[in-house]
Design a protein around this motif. Sequence first.
Motif, PDB file in Angstrom:
ATOM      1  N   ALA A 446       0.387  15.042  -4.343  1.00 50.01           N
ATOM      2  CA  ALA A 446       0.557  14.176  -3.187  1.00 50.01           C
ATOM      3  C   ALA A 446       1.670  13.183  -3.473  1.00 50.01           C
ATOM      4  CB  ALA A 446      -0.747  13.454  -2.888  1.00 50.01           C
ATOM      5  N   LEU A 447       2.492  12.897  -2.467  1.00 48.26           N
ATOM      6  CA  LEU A 447       3.529  11.889  -2.573  1.00 48.26           C
ATOM      7  C   LEU A 447       2.969  10.609  -1.965  1.00 48.26           C
ATOM      8  CD1 LEU A 447       6.661  13.959  -1.492  1.00 48.26           C
ATOM      9  CD2 LEU A 447       5.875  13.445  -3.795  1.00 48.26           C
ATOM     10  N   LYS A 448       2.593   9.697  -2.809  1.00 47.68           N
ATOM     11  CA  LYS A 448       1.984   8.462  -2.334  1.00 47.68           C
ATOM     12  C   LYS A 448       3.012   7.348  -2.364  1.00 47.68           C
ATOM     13  CE  LYS A 448      -1.695   5.150  -3.343  1.00 47.68           C
ATOM     14  NZ  LYS A 448      -2.778   4.795  -4.276  1.00 47.68           N
ATOM     15  N   PRO A 449       3.269   6.712  -1.211  1.00 43.63           N
ATOM     16  CA  PRO A 449       4.215   5.601  -1.229  1.00 43.63           C
ATOM     17  C   PRO A 449       3.629   4.405  -1.969  1.00 43.63           C
ATOM     18  CG  PRO A 449       3.207   5.795   0.934  1.00 43.63           C
ATOM     19  CD  PRO A 449       2.738   6.977   0.133  1.00 43.63           C
ATOM     20  N   THR A 450       4.440   3.770  -2.774  1.00 44.96           N
ATOM     21  CA  THR A 450       4.024   2.558  -3.467  1.00 44.96           C
ATOM     22  C   THR A 450       4.247   1.359  -2.551  1.00 44.96           C
ATOM     23  OG1 THR A 450       6.224   2.226  -4.391  1.00 44.96           O
ATOM     24  CG2 THR A 450       4.699   3.583  -5.668  1.00 44.96           C
ATOM     25  N   ALA A 451       3.757   0.204  -2.977  1.00 42.48           N
ATOM     26  CA  ALA A 451       4.019  -1.022  -2.217  1.00 42.48           C
ATOM     27  C   ALA A 451       5.523  -1.261  -2.131  1.00 42.48           C
ATOM     28  CB  ALA A 451       3.317  -2.201  -2.882  1.00 42.48           C
ATOM     29  N   HIS A 452       6.224  -0.929  -3.216  1.00 41.07           N
ATOM     30  CA  HIS A 452       7.686  -1.057  -3.215  1.00 41.07           C
ATOM     31  C   HIS A 452       8.309  -0.111  -2.179  1.00 41.07           C
ATOM     32  CE1 HIS A 452      11.692  -1.811  -4.734  1.00 41.07           C
ATOM     33  NE2 HIS A 452      11.860  -0.548  -5.070  1.00 41.07           N
ATOM     34  N   GLY A 453       7.792   1.105  -2.107  1.00 42.95           N
ATOM     35  CA  GLY A 453       8.314   2.058  -1.124  1.00 42.95           C
ATOM     36  C   GLY A 453       8.110   1.585   0.303  1.00 42.95           C
ATOM     37  N   ARG A 454       6.992   0.937   0.584  1.00 46.20           N
ATOM     38  CA  ARG A 454       6.751   0.417   1.937  1.00 46.20           C
ATOM     39  C   ARG A 454       7.749  -0.695   2.275  1.00 46.20           C
ATOM     40  NH1 ARG A 454       2.072   2.709   3.517  1.00 46.20           N
ATOM     41  NH2 ARG A 454       0.666   3.385   1.838  1.00 46.20           N
ATOM     42  N   LYS A 455       8.075  -1.511   1.277  1.00 46.47           N
ATOM     43  CA  LYS A 455       9.077  -2.554   1.514  1.00 46.47           C
ATOM     44  C   LYS A 455      10.430  -1.938   1.847  1.00 46.47           C
ATOM     45  CE  LYS A 455       7.141  -6.102  -1.583  1.00 46.47           C
ATOM     46  NZ  LYS A 455       7.409  -6.892  -2.824  1.00 46.47           N
ATOM     47  N   LEU A 456      10.787  -0.882   1.129  1.00 44.21           N
ATOM     48  CA  LEU A 456      12.081  -0.231   1.378  1.00 44.21           C
ATOM     49  C   LEU A 456      12.142   0.314   2.794  1.00 44.21           C
ATOM     50  CD1 LEU A 456      12.869   1.732  -1.917  1.00 44.21           C
ATOM     51  CD2 LEU A 456      13.019  -0.709  -1.422  1.00 44.21           C
ATOM     52  N   ALA A 457      11.087   1.009   3.213  1.00 42.17           N
ATOM     53  CA  ALA A 457      11.078   1.596   4.545  1.00 42.17           C
ATOM     54  C   ALA A 457      11.165   0.526   5.627  1.00 42.17           C
ATOM     55  CB  ALA A 457       9.822   2.435   4.728  1.00 42.17           C
ATOM     56  N   ALA A 458      10.512  -0.628   5.407  1.00 44.26           N
ATOM     57  CA  ALA A 458      10.504  -1.684   6.414  1.00 44.26           C
ATOM     58  C   ALA A 458      11.881  -2.304   6.609  1.00 44.26           C
ATOM     59  CB  ALA A 458       9.493  -2.761   6.020  1.00 44.26           C
TER      60      ALA A 458
END
Length: 892
Positions: A446-458
């Motif tokens: 599974a590719l799980k987004p990290t908290a850092h990844g959510r910041k990048l997408a935002a």
Amino acid sequence: MPDLPIIAALPALRAALAAHSRVVLEAPPGAGKTTVVPLELLAATWRNPADKILVLEPRQLAVRGAAARLAQLLGEPVGRTIGYRVRLDSKVSRETRVEVITEGILTRMIQDDPALEGVAAVVFDEFHERSLNADLGLALALDAQAVLRPELRILIMSATLEAQRLGQWLPAPVVSSAGFLFPIDTHYLDPRRASALPNKPNERLAELVPAQVRAALSTHPEGDILVFLPGVGDLQRSARKLTDALADHVDLHLLHGELPLETQDAALRPARAGRRKVILATSIAETSLTIEGVRVVIDGGFARVPRFVPRTGFTTLETVPVARAAADQRRGRAGRLGPGTCYRLWTEAEHHNLPAHRPPEIHTADLSSLVLELALWGAADPTSLRWLDVPPTAAFSQARDLLVRLGALEIIKNEELKFKNEVVSNGSSGIKAHNPSAEQPIFNSALKPTAHGRKLAALGLPPRLGHLVVRGQELGHGSAAAALAALLAERDLLRWASPTDTRPAPPDLRLRLEAYANGRAPLPGLALHHATLQRVRDVARNLMNRLGLREPSSNQAIMQSPVGLLTALAYPDRLAQRETHDRLRLVTGQRVSLNTTEVDPQATFFAVAHLAGTSSAPRATLAAPLEQDELETAFADQITITDEVRYDPTAQRVTGRRMRRLGALLLAETVIGQPEPALVVRALLSYLQEVGISKLNWTPAARQLQQRLEFMRQHFPASESTLEEERWPAFDEETLAHELAEWLGPHLTGLKTLSDVQRLDLTEPLLARLPGGWNQRQTLDRFAPAALEVPSGSHITLDYSDGAAPVLAVKLQELFGLTETPTVAGGRVPLLLHLLSPGGRPAQVTRDLRSFWERGYFEVRKDLKGRYPRHPWPDKPMEHIPTRLTKKRLGQ
């Protein structure tokens, strides 16, 4: 409502949308779909009056233009019933019911609200362009519709895509509209003129376009001219040649996506009374825009397209011939408001060889943003969603690896595979379903987004630049990071001041940050593109606001920031080390060219941001130096320490070095006095495999042993034995070279030089390969003896160089009395007898000894008896005593 061809198709469109949640509308350029259809949907009975219609356009210019035209038809300002939303700009209100947006905006909306509450329909305009954001938006919208919003309407409008294929894939009914209102006269380039033109597109267009514009202005006394060119540089070159050549009543405009809004709007507005316009445009003007007054189109025939190479991770812009579908789009600009003319700057024969369509962007783009969005959506496997073209595996894997490296994703192994028809609950995206018709399992991780990844997408930036901004802020350089990300996201703001100087600006990225901070060109001879500077500052300001940062009161904080380190955060795979003054080695091992004297002639390490050229010969166009301590601190977890031991032909011995590396970058090295014995052996073997096993100590005995062993394999094949220890492995040179480590390696311990190796007796290493040990060695001596005792008592060495016919070379007097030919291999193989004269020269070759004594011997005796009278030449050789002596020594 304007009288446009699309009007005739509206009854069928209404009926299709009333009965189906997905519909395809096929409408050629000029039909009026962008102008008419959104307003028609406002009156649909299936729409809740409070719900919105989302209309997706591929470019910001098209978004603003479509919103303005729709609002004009309603007699309202933009921002009331008709609104728009693009990056850094929006005009919407509580009254807005039709919202025109760029395709990427839909992804953010649907990630924030997977059910798209308050949205009645999503309209994908100009879908034939097949942008990456359009494909992603459609995949997410179809997924949301399948589970959460079955009543949501999805309308796909396309000018040139094969509508029937799209309709069958969805599935959905296809509604078709008529095409152009007005005829268009099309002209092609004369083949004779074409043959004399340069091959390079920019040189070809620089010669053709100005002349064709002047000719068109003369031939067509009325109407404006729209010229299509591949890139901004081509626009500027043509503009310089036309500036002094146009009549006073002709205005020259440039149209591309990096221009300020007011400059773009000026190009789109009708010319004033008594004046004409020439508009030099990129492909931004192909679709969704009606530029009033245009009666003539000049098509240069090329487009600038990004090409992503997963193997290298590089994206470069290439100038390629336009596709026929895009050429038709461009041609259609001339027939929107009246009869028109199109000049195509290629021959009619060349036109037939053009590709039918440009490839979908999903096949040629960097997929890192798409992979991050899919992870946020909860789709580990891209095939769990519906795609017209599934993302390519290589590019998807490369993007996934990059996001893991940036810390935006983590890979969670899943031993119990879930299937695509399972409904998955995802905390950030709501409930979603995979394709229920599919039966294949999803990826086993599974590719799980990290908290850092959510910041990048935002942030709405490409993941690399988002990572730069977030990590830069954490390091205390938030303002500089935001400015640098904005610089890297937009067009270069520096150019040479001389209009005839077409060279790229110096590649030093620090110069751009200095220009950003000071608002002026950083070096003599350079000029600042002020419109780009303003856009970069707007983007940076927006990022700072979203991060809760204040704009710095002093520019020094930005100018003194570690530009190289910040750049390395975004491009960790493009860390580089100087090899020569004009070449770098990337952390991946690939070489790129860079004139380091234009960046920092003293620096050893660099961070490369932008690349041009080709994937086989890339060129760094933006880079910044960084200190080794910065590099080692930021990437400490990736640094490795290894011992490199190799054979040095110059020193003629094995040498060792301890290497500290970051990928292919060498950070430090020290000499190893006593390398590990196993590494020494490996180095010797590596060198021997390079130079060949002929360098080994092949004494006659060793070579004969190798040939005897290969003889046994040939005559006692593995098929004849059921026991492993009775089988004969291959001993040919190719096999021995391939398996050098296995048979020779154990005997090299303690050796350090090639001379040491060349003194090594090979017989024992060769015999050690036999699986049967001592017993098989005995069998070897029995069936393939090294020497044979002949009747005279001599032991004669056998020659096995020809495995099919081993040779016994012996003086014929030593075989007197022997009637049968000797054999080896247990009687299977008769020896080839080289019968020698007393002087050791071949007298006869035979495999039938009896026949030789009976016939051939007497001919040989007649020839040799007079030459060797002291040796016996009996009349009855089969009865004579064998001897290696003369008659005198025999007492005769």
